[in-house]
Design a protein around this motif. Sequence first.
Motif, PDB file in Angstrom:
ATOM      1  N   ARG A  63      15.880  -3.906  -0.336  1.00  0.00           N
ATOM      2  CA  ARG A  63      14.556  -4.629  -0.052  1.00  0.00           C
ATOM      3  C   ARG A  63      13.450  -3.927  -0.437  1.00  0.00           C
ATOM      4  N   TRP A  64      13.672  -2.739  -0.831  1.00  0.00           N
ATOM      5  CA  TRP A  64      12.499  -1.895  -1.159  1.00  0.00           C
ATOM      6  C   TRP A  64      12.447  -1.720  -2.641  1.00  0.00           C
ATOM      7  N   PRO A  65      11.410  -1.981  -3.228  1.00  0.00           N
ATOM      8  CA  PRO A  65      11.206  -1.640  -4.778  1.00  0.00           C
ATOM      9  C   PRO A  65      11.308  -0.480  -5.298  1.00  0.00           C
ATOM     10  N   GLU A  66      11.787  -0.198  -6.490  1.00  0.00           N
ATOM     11  CA  GLU A  66      12.344   1.086  -6.922  1.00  0.00           C
ATOM     12  C   GLU A  66      11.061   1.964  -7.385  1.00  0.00           C
ATOM     13  N   ASN A  67       9.903   1.270  -7.763  1.00  0.00           N
ATOM     14  CA  ASN A  67       8.662   1.894  -8.129  1.00  0.00           C
ATOM     15  C   ASN A  67       7.991   2.854  -7.284  1.00  0.00           C
ATOM     16  N   ALA A  68       7.854   4.037  -7.477  1.00  0.00           N
ATOM     17  CA  ALA A  68       7.611   5.281  -6.510  1.00  0.00           C
ATOM     18  C   ALA A  68       6.120   4.855  -6.189  1.00  0.00           C
ATOM     19  N   GLU A  69       5.174   4.414  -7.076  1.00  0.00           N
ATOM     20  CA  GLU A  69       3.907   3.992  -6.783  1.00  0.00           C
ATOM     21  C   GLU A  69       3.688   2.557  -5.313  1.00  0.00           C
ATOM     22  N   VAL A  70       4.633   1.908  -5.615  1.00  0.00           N
ATOM     23  CA  VAL A  70       4.590   0.840  -4.783  1.00  0.00           C
ATOM     24  C   VAL A  70       5.086   1.449  -3.369  1.00  0.00           C
ATOM     25  N   ARG A  71       6.188   2.006  -3.361  1.00  0.00           N
ATOM     26  CA  ARG A  71       6.540   2.870  -2.236  1.00  0.00           C
ATOM     27  C   ARG A  71       5.365   3.514  -1.431  1.00  0.00           C
ATOM     28  N   TRP A  72       5.032   4.224  -2.392  1.00  0.00           N
ATOM     29  CA  TRP A  72       3.796   5.057  -1.768  1.00  0.00           C
ATOM     30  C   TRP A  72       2.591   4.461  -1.131  1.00  0.00           C
ATOM     31  N   ARG A  73       2.286   3.193  -1.803  1.00  0.00           N
ATOM     32  CA  ARG A  73       1.430   2.365  -1.361  1.00  0.00           C
ATOM     33  C   ARG A  73       1.879   1.680  -0.066  1.00  0.00           C
ATOM     34  N   LEU A  74       2.884   1.132  -0.019  1.00  0.00           N
ATOM     35  CA  LEU A  74       3.436   0.787   1.392  1.00  0.00           C
ATOM     36  C   LEU A  74       3.711   1.497   2.552  1.00  0.00           C
ATOM     37  N   SER A  75       3.957   2.838   2.280  1.00  0.00           N
ATOM     38  CA  SER A  75       4.044   3.649   3.266  1.00  0.00           C
ATOM     39  C   SER A  75       2.621   4.104   3.538  1.00  0.00           C
ATOM     40  N   SER A  76       1.886   4.333   2.777  1.00  0.00           N
ATOM     41  CA  SER A  76       0.259   4.616   3.099  1.00  0.00           C
ATOM     42  C   SER A  76      -0.248   3.466   3.964  1.00  0.00           C
ATOM     43  N   LEU A  77       0.004   2.470   3.540  1.00  0.00           N
ATOM     44  CA  LEU A  77      -0.528   1.189   4.623  1.00  0.00           C
ATOM     45  C   LEU A  77       0.012   1.381   5.656  1.00  0.00           C
ATOM     46  N   ALA A  78       1.268   1.386   6.062  1.00  0.00           N
ATOM     47  CA  ALA A  78       2.079   1.430   7.447  1.00  0.00           C
ATOM     48  C   ALA A  78       1.154   2.643   8.275  1.00  0.00           C
ATOM     49  N   ARG A  79       1.013   3.953   7.475  1.00  0.00           N
ATOM     50  CA  ARG A  79       0.472   5.092   8.263  1.00  0.00           C
ATOM     51  C   ARG A  79      -0.886   4.602   8.647  1.00  0.00           C
ATOM     52  N   GLY A  80      -1.830   3.926   7.771  1.00  0.00           N
ATOM     53  CA  GLY A  80      -3.011   3.757   7.823  1.00  0.00           C
ATOM     54  C   GLY A  80      -3.345   2.765   8.829  1.00  0.00           C
ATOM     55  N   LEU A  81      -2.545   1.873   9.099  1.00  0.00           N
ATOM     56  CA  LEU A  81      -2.603   0.834  10.086  1.00  0.00           C
ATOM     57  C   LEU A  81      -2.264   1.423  11.731  1.00  0.00           C
ATOM     58  N   ALA A  82      -1.430   2.606  11.415  1.00  0.00           N
ATOM     59  CA  ALA A  82      -1.295   3.121  12.853  1.00  0.00           C
ATOM     60  C   ALA A  82      -2.391   4.025  13.486  1.00  0.00           C
ATOM     61  N   TYR A  83      -3.530   4.073  12.728  1.00  0.00           N
ATOM     62  CA  TYR A  83      -4.878   4.890  13.241  1.00  0.00           C
ATOM     63  C   TYR A  83      -5.550   3.848  13.831  1.00  0.00           C
ATOM     64  N   ASP A  84      -6.661   4.337  14.566  1.00  0.00           N
ATOM     65  CA  ASP A  84      -7.664   3.587  15.233  1.00  0.00           C
ATOM     66  C   ASP A  84      -8.631   3.225  14.143  1.00  0.00           C
ATOM     67  N   LEU A  85      -8.631   2.222  13.708  1.00  0.00           N
ATOM     68  CA  LEU A  85      -9.562   1.433  12.625  1.00  0.00           C
ATOM     69  C   LEU A  85     -10.700   0.796  13.346  1.00  0.00           C
ATOM     70  N   PRO A  86     -12.068   1.034  12.881  1.00  0.00           N
ATOM     71  CA  PRO A  86     -13.061   0.478  13.123  1.00  0.00           C
ATOM     72  C   PRO A  86     -12.896  -1.268  12.884  1.00  0.00           C
ATOM     73  N   ARG A  87     -13.948  -1.703  13.518  1.00  0.00           N
ATOM     74  CA  ARG A  87     -13.755  -3.367  13.499  1.00  0.00           C
ATOM     75  C   ARG A  87     -14.244  -3.837  12.220  1.00  0.00           C
ATOM     76  N   PRO A  88     -13.449  -4.591  11.157  1.00  0.00           N
ATOM     77  CA  PRO A  88     -13.804  -4.957   9.986  1.00  0.00           C
ATOM     78  C   PRO A  88     -14.939  -5.675   9.911  1.00  0.00           C
ATOM     79  N   PHE A  89     -15.702  -5.749   8.638  1.00  0.00           N
ATOM     80  CA  PHE A  89     -16.946  -6.579   8.498  1.00  0.00           C
ATOM     81  C   PHE A  89     -16.522  -8.194   8.449  1.00  0.00           C
ATOM     82  N   ARG A  90     -17.411  -9.103   8.903  1.00  0.00           N
ATOM     83  CA  ARG A  90     -16.947 -10.270   8.954  1.00  0.00           C
ATOM     84  C   ARG A  90     -17.783 -11.133   7.801  1.00  0.00           C
ATOM     85  N   ALA A  91     -16.755 -11.801   6.872  1.00  0.00           N
ATOM     86  CA  ALA A  91     -17.536 -12.465   5.927  1.00  0.00           C
ATOM     87  C   ALA A  91     -18.392 -13.617   6.327  1.00  0.00           C
ATOM     88  N   PRO A  92     -19.673 -13.706   5.768  1.00  0.00           N
ATOM     89  CA  PRO A  92     -19.918 -13.043   4.525  1.00  0.00           C
ATOM     90  C   PRO A  92     -20.730 -11.869   4.376  1.00  0.00           C
TER      91      PRO A  92
END
Length: 317
Positions: free
Chosen positions: A185-214
Amino acid sequence: MNEALEKLHIARPGAETISDLDSAAFDPIWDRDFFLWAMMMGTGFVLYITDTQFWFSLGCSILGMLVALKQRGLIYPVFRIPELFTQKVLYFTALQEDRRISFPMAWDKIVEWFRYEDKIDDFMAGELSYFSGRSDLTWGAIQQPLRAPRQENAASIRIKLPQIFQEAGPGDRLMRRLNLIRDHRWPENAEVRWRLSSLARGLAYDLPRPFRAPYFPGLTVLIPHYGETILMSKEELFKDELGNEAVPLMSWLEYRYEQEFRAFIGRMSQRYSTWANRGTKWGDYSPEDWDKMVVWASMRNQTLWRTVAGVDFFPQA
């Protein structure tokens, strides 16, 4: 320490009265006992501080390890990305039906970028996607707005959850991340693995409310450079006159990014019928083929092309 001082039968400061202290202050025996007491108490104090520091460092190490394990996915693993991304990033998606398909569309766009960057091949792109993948992965096509499969309404769209987002226990995830169990299920590319893991960790933090388009903030970028390479040329990557005396830079890049180069060759073969699939025979590629290969190589070297390409992402975002 108190027992040792009693066995030595030495005078201790503070045990005498004030009147006795006046007469004993300059006595040689009392002075000797005072310095001996001070040395023993000082040594004991140093040992106490050292022992306390040891246990403090050990406790901080254990606490830091637990915090790191929590941030690295034991509490917020990758399979929670859809839930957390929808809650914290797709904040202004009002309708529940829109939320049901908004993350799959955004995620498939991410997968398209992975494929366009040749970080994954066609098979892995299909494994990571919610909907069927697109074959027209050109620069202009992937910059198009998000789009869902054409259906009569959002409720009729069939969404297939990628296996990477299927829930698994902590032990199973740890075994797979340590490659003790092969995870298709996981890609073998190390950079893609790092991006996915970083995204999962980043979403675990308290993020500020995003900007609304436009109403996104503007971004002004100034890239100063003088005599630096922006886009590499064929002569920098391969020279026919070198022969076998030196390894061309293109050969090193192919060796360093072997999987990405294979994905690049596959993508070029699908898009261009005239593409010369000659492997590492660099001299057999046509000038048109080299126009594509220098872009691929520039994105994997220390060039300003990577910076310029990254800045171009902002208007589409």
